[in-house]
Design an enzyme around this catalytic site. Structure first.
Site, mmCIF file in Angstrom:
data_model
loop_
_atom_site.group_PDB
_atom_site.id
_atom_site.type_symbol
_atom_site.label_atom_id
_atom_site.label_comp_id
_atom_site.label_asym_id
_atom_site.label_seq_id
_atom_site.Cartn_x
_atom_site.Cartn_y
_atom_site.Cartn_z
ATOM 1 N N ASP A 199 6.437 -65.527 -43.950
ATOM 2 C CA ASP A 199 7.411 -64.842 -43.730
ATOM 3 C C ASP A 199 8.225 -65.497 -42.767
ATOM 4 O OD1 ASP A 199 9.415 -63.167 -42.464
ATOM 5 O OD2 ASP A 199 8.096 -61.614 -42.265
ATOM 6 N N GLN A 202 10.589 -64.640 -38.367
ATOM 7 C CA GLN A 202 10.465 -64.341 -36.595
ATOM 8 C C GLN A 202 10.554 -66.212 -36.275
ATOM 9 O OE1 GLN A 202 11.746 -62.599 -34.499
ATOM 10 N NE2 GLN A 202 11.732 -60.883 -35.750
ATOM 11 N N LYS A 225 19.339 -63.693 -37.920
ATOM 12 C CA LYS A 225 18.688 -63.781 -36.075
ATOM 13 C C LYS A 225 18.644 -65.367 -35.941
ATOM 14 C CE LYS A 225 14.495 -60.921 -38.793
ATOM 15 N NZ LYS A 225 14.615 -59.768 -37.554
HETATM 16 N N1 PMP Z 1 9.682 -59.981 -41.510
HETATM 17 C C1 PMP Z 1 9.414 -60.220 -40.419
HETATM 18 C C2 PMP Z 1 8.314 -60.974 -39.313
HETATM 19 C C3 PMP Z 1 10.384 -60.219 -39.279
HETATM 20 O O1 PMP Z 1 10.732 -59.571 -37.837
HETATM 21 C C4 PMP Z 1 11.706 -58.688 -40.083
HETATM 22 C C5 PMP Z 1 13.260 -58.388 -38.737
HETATM 23 N N2 PMP Z 1 12.555 -57.612 -37.900
HETATM 24 C C6 PMP Z 1 12.111 -59.368 -41.396
HETATM 25 C C7 PMP Z 1 10.888 -59.816 -42.295
HETATM 26 C C8 PMP Z 1 13.237 -58.207 -42.043
HETATM 27 O O2 PMP Z 1 14.359 -59.614 -41.401
HETATM 28 P P1 PMP Z 1 14.972 -58.907 -42.077
HETATM 29 O O3 PMP Z 1 15.784 -57.394 -42.305
HETATM 30 O O4 PMP Z 1 16.089 -59.046 -42.056
HETATM 31 O O5 PMP Z 1 14.888 -59.043 -43.290
#
Ligand code: PMP
Length: 412
Positions: A199, A202, A225
């Site tokens: 994932d 970040q 992000k």
């Molecule tokens: N994984 C992590 C570590 C995140 O910080 C986030 C967003 N806060 C997500 C997944 C999900 O991202 P998104 O909402 O853009 O799908």
């Protein structure tokens, strides 16, 4: 060294005021701000090119297709993917992970199988696997966290077994700031023939990434992000996996041919992109990648680590403030979650907002991690290429002021 003053002039929103104070934006881990070049790419697309892609024979459609596929090429280059066709556009990290849990998971995970996660995962990297485990009678296991907010990797050999089908973990914690040793996890997993999903929501916006070198099997991340628009995510996967998996969503564009009783699938990457995609935002994401590359990812990472270290020092000076996560700044990204004794994170967030300072307060979509930490919420300040030491000084001063306000209220 990056020229932050110059960078800030590219972000119109950083010139605005909030509650009569200059905006100090310390919430980029939730979503980053966008440079003019990204906004202009959106406007240019809608004013000059707008057309549907891949099927038109007219000039606009061909131009739009070239821009859309050009953005895919930029993303591929950014993560050093071997081919653009291994980059799939989705809506966000969440959808990218769901793509894998469906397209890969439904085929490969059987009753009794196990998937290994970590205790620091975002809900996006927990819930899809819970749904898959429920559907297939599989089990989730978790790499524990130690008191320093790091993965207890010494326990991984005992967690991995003949039943393990996948390991999935975040590159960087959105709560603790921990940068995980994903390379070591991937090596341990591959030694047992187990694929790994990273994932990168970040990690990818903040660290130089080379998927070939890292050797991850899947990598998920979100454009919003990393200076890009909302509504665009990426799934990178190894080509053999993408070839072998079934489609996730069915419809237009993802087919080669359709009969009334069956269909055949398009080539990669379009096999996984059903329907009209988010053309404008993907193209503007390309502009965001150009911007990041112009500044340089190693330079951005260095700047954020420097800011993160400075924030740790400044915040730790404040009596009653404790910082969550690793004490070693070299394994932290540019975000700091903290707690101020006697001040609820939501109250702190509101008092800081009154000073024009935007931080995040809450569970950060990591409720299992909050329970593990024994808190219901944390305050989190997160940094990006446009943040400065002066903004961290302002944060520290505003926290001190909030403490004073609250001690006056508490003693009334
Ligand atoms: N994984 C992590 C570590 C995140 O910080 C986030 C967003 N806060 C997500 C997944 C999900 O991202 P998104 O909402 O853009 O799908």
């Amino acid at each position: 060294m990056i020229d932050v003053g110059r960078i800030r002039r590219d972000f119109p929103i950083l010139q605005r005021q909030v509650h009569g104070k200059p905006l100090i934006y310390l919430d980029s881990a939730a979503t980053s701000q966008k440079p003019k070049a990204v906004v202009e790419a959106l406007v240019d697309y809608y004013t000059q090119t707008n057309a549907n892609i891949h099927r038109g024979i007219h000039a606009l459609s061909e131009e739009a297709t070239a821009l859309y596929e050009g953005a895919r090429g930029k993303v591929a280059r950014f993560i050093a993917a071997p081919r653009p066709s291994t980059v799939i556009f989705t809506r966000n990290t969440t959808e990218s992970i769901n793509l894998v849990s469906h397209a890969w998971g439904l085929r490969h995970v059987q009753p009794g199988d196990e998937i290994i996660l970590t205790e620091m995962e975002h809900h996006s990297n927990i819930v899809p696997w819970q749904l898959l485990a429920q559907a297939k009678g599989a089990k989730l296991r978790f790499i524990r966290l130690n008191a320093e907010g790091q993965l207890a990797l010494e326990e991984l050999p005992q967690l991995i077994s003949g039943k393990t089908k996948l390991i999935t973990l975040t590159l960087m914690s959105n709560v603790l700031g921990t940068i995980n040793p994903v390379r070591a996890v991937i090596q341990a997993a591959h030694a047992r023939g187990i694929p790994v999903l990273v994932d990168g929501a970040q990690g990818v916006p903040h660290l130089p990434i080379n998927v070939v070198d890292l050797n991850c099997d899947f990598l998920a991340f979100s454009a919003h992000k990393m200076l890009g628009p909302t509504g665009v995510g990426v799934l990178y996967a190894k080509e053999a996996l993408l070839e072998e998996m079934d489609p996730f969503l069915g419809g237009g564009d993802m087919i080669r041919d359709v009969w009334l009783d069956h269909s055949t699938w398009n080539d990669l990457p379009w096999k996984y992109e059903a329907g009209t995609p988010n053309i404008a935002d993907v193209i503007a994401f390309g502009a965001a990648i150009d911007y990041l590359e112009k500044i340089g990812m190693p330079e951005i990472h260095h700047h954020e680590q420097e800011l993160g270290g400075y924030a740790l020092d400044r915040l730790r000076e404040i009596e009653g403030l404790s910082v969550h996560g690793p004490s070693d700044p070299s394994i932290r990204g540019g975000l700091v979650s903290f707690e101020v004794k006697g001040l609820h994170p939501h109250d702190l967030g509101q008092l800081l907002d009154a000073e024009g300072i935007a931080i995040r307060a809450g569970h950060h979509c990591c409720k299992p991690l909050m329970r593990k930490m024994g808190v219901v919420a944390t305050a989190r300040a997160s940094f990006y290429l446009y943040n400065t030491r002066e903004e961290i000084d302002a944060l520290a001063a505003a926290i001190l002021k909030a403490k004073e306000v609250f001690s006056v209220v508490a003693h009334r």
